[in-house]
Motif scaffolding. Structure first.
Motif, short mmCIF file in Angstrom:
data_model
loop_
_atom_site.label_atom_id
_atom_site.label_comp_id
_atom_site.label_asym_id
_atom_site.label_seq_id
_atom_site.Cartn_x
_atom_site.Cartn_y
_atom_site.Cartn_z
N MET A 1 0.84 -1.19 0.00
CA MET A 1 0.00 0.00 0.00
C MET A 1 0.89 1.25 0.00
SD MET A 1 -3.11 -1.02 2.53
CE MET A 1 -4.29 -0.07 1.62
N LYS A 2 0.46 2.22 -0.74
CA LYS A 2 1.27 3.43 -0.89
C LYS A 2 1.44 4.21 0.40
CE LYS A 2 0.13 4.17 -5.71
NZ LYS A 2 -0.45 5.09 -6.69
N ALA A 3 0.47 4.14 1.31
CA ALA A 3 0.56 4.90 2.56
C ALA A 3 1.50 4.24 3.58
CB ALA A 3 -0.81 5.07 3.18
N ASP A 4 1.93 3.00 3.32
CA ASP A 4 2.86 2.31 4.21
C ASP A 4 4.27 2.81 3.91
OD1 ASP A 4 4.25 0.63 5.88
OD2 ASP A 4 3.75 -1.21 4.80
N LEU A 5 4.61 3.96 4.45
CA LEU A 5 5.86 4.62 4.11
C LEU A 5 7.10 3.87 4.60
CD1 LEU A 5 4.74 8.30 4.82
CD2 LEU A 5 4.69 7.02 2.66
N THR A 6 6.98 3.11 5.67
CA THR A 6 8.13 2.35 6.19
C THR A 6 8.20 0.94 5.62
OG1 THR A 6 6.89 1.64 8.13
CG2 THR A 6 8.21 3.66 8.35
N LYS A 7 7.20 0.56 4.83
CA LYS A 7 7.12 -0.76 4.19
C LYS A 7 7.21 -1.91 5.20
CE LYS A 7 7.08 1.36 0.27
NZ LYS A 7 5.87 2.10 0.10
N ASP A 8 6.54 -1.72 6.36
CA ASP A 8 6.54 -2.77 7.39
C ASP A 8 5.21 -3.52 7.45
OD1 ASP A 8 4.93 -0.83 8.50
OD2 ASP A 8 6.10 -0.61 10.35
N GLY A 9 4.28 -3.21 6.54
CA GLY A 9 2.99 -3.88 6.51
C GLY A 9 1.95 -3.26 7.43
N VAL A 10 2.30 -2.17 8.12
CA VAL A 10 1.38 -1.49 9.04
C VAL A 10 1.34 -0.02 8.64
CG1 VAL A 10 0.96 -0.85 11.45
CG2 VAL A 10 1.93 -3.09 10.91
N ILE A 11 0.12 0.54 8.56
CA ILE A 11 -0.03 1.96 8.26
C ILE A 11 -0.44 2.66 9.55
CG2 ILE A 11 -1.30 3.68 6.94
CD1 ILE A 11 -1.70 1.50 4.80
N THR A 12 0.42 3.53 10.04
CA THR A 12 0.12 4.28 11.26
C THR A 12 -0.57 5.59 10.91
OG1 THR A 12 2.25 5.41 11.23
CG2 THR A 12 2.15 3.30 12.43
N ALA A 13 -1.13 6.24 11.91
CA ALA A 13 -1.80 7.52 11.67
C ALA A 13 -0.87 8.56 11.06
CB ALA A 13 -2.43 8.03 12.97
N PRO A 14 0.38 8.71 11.55
CA PRO A 14 1.27 9.69 10.91
C PRO A 14 1.58 9.35 9.45
CG PRO A 14 2.06 9.18 13.11
CD PRO A 14 0.96 8.20 12.80
N GLU A 15 1.76 8.06 9.14
CA GLU A 15 2.00 7.67 7.75
C GLU A 15 0.79 8.00 6.87
OE1 GLU A 15 4.86 3.84 7.53
OE2 GLU A 15 2.99 3.53 8.60
N LEU A 16 -0.39 7.70 7.37
CA LEU A 16 -1.60 7.99 6.62
C LEU A 16 -1.77 9.48 6.42
CD1 LEU A 16 -4.09 6.88 5.23
CD2 LEU A 16 -5.26 6.90 7.44
N TYR A 17 -1.48 10.27 7.46
CA TYR A 17 -1.57 11.72 7.34
C TYR A 17 -0.62 12.25 6.26
CZ TYR A 17 -0.63 16.60 8.17
OH TYR A 17 -0.43 17.93 7.99
N ILE A 18 0.63 11.81 6.28
CA ILE A 18 1.62 12.28 5.30
C ILE A 18 1.18 11.90 3.89
CG2 ILE A 18 3.99 11.95 4.47
CD1 ILE A 18 4.76 11.63 7.48
N TYR A 19 0.74 10.68 3.72
CA TYR A 19 0.30 10.22 2.40
C TYR A 19 -0.90 11.05 1.91
CZ TYR A 19 -1.80 7.40 -1.23
OH TYR A 19 -2.36 6.99 -2.41
N LEU A 20 -1.90 11.21 2.77
CA LEU A 20 -3.10 11.96 2.38
C LEU A 20 -2.78 13.43 2.11
CD1 LEU A 20 -5.81 10.46 4.72
CD2 LEU A 20 -5.61 10.18 2.24
N ARG A 21 -1.93 14.02 2.95
CA ARG A 21 -1.55 15.42 2.76
C ARG A 21 -0.94 15.62 1.38
NH1 ARG A 21 3.55 16.83 5.75
NH2 ARG A 21 4.27 15.73 3.92
N ASP A 22 -0.01 14.73 1.01
CA ASP A 22 0.66 14.85 -0.28
C ASP A 22 -0.31 14.62 -1.44
OD1 ASP A 22 2.94 15.31 1.17
OD2 ASP A 22 3.84 13.34 0.77
#
Length: 56
Positions: A1-22
């Protein structure tokens, strides 16, 4: 998933925020910024939603 910025299989709230903001910034013709707000009935922490095929 594109919002999984650390590529660990878990999307955290900060990762989701950064993805959505961009994404909102790229796709919107108006100035919009998503935000994070605390859930007042909860002390602290984050909700983590795993995809159905997640296998740690």
């Amino acid at each position: 998933m594109k919002a999984d910025l650390t590529k660990d299989g878990v999307i955290t709230a900060p990762e989701l925020y950064i993805y959505l903001r961009d994404e909102v910034e790229k796709l919107s013709s108006e100035s919009q910024t998503p935000g994070l707000w605390p859930l007042h009935q909860h002390d602290r922490g984050e909700y983590i939603f795993n995809p159905l095929n997640f296998n740690p």
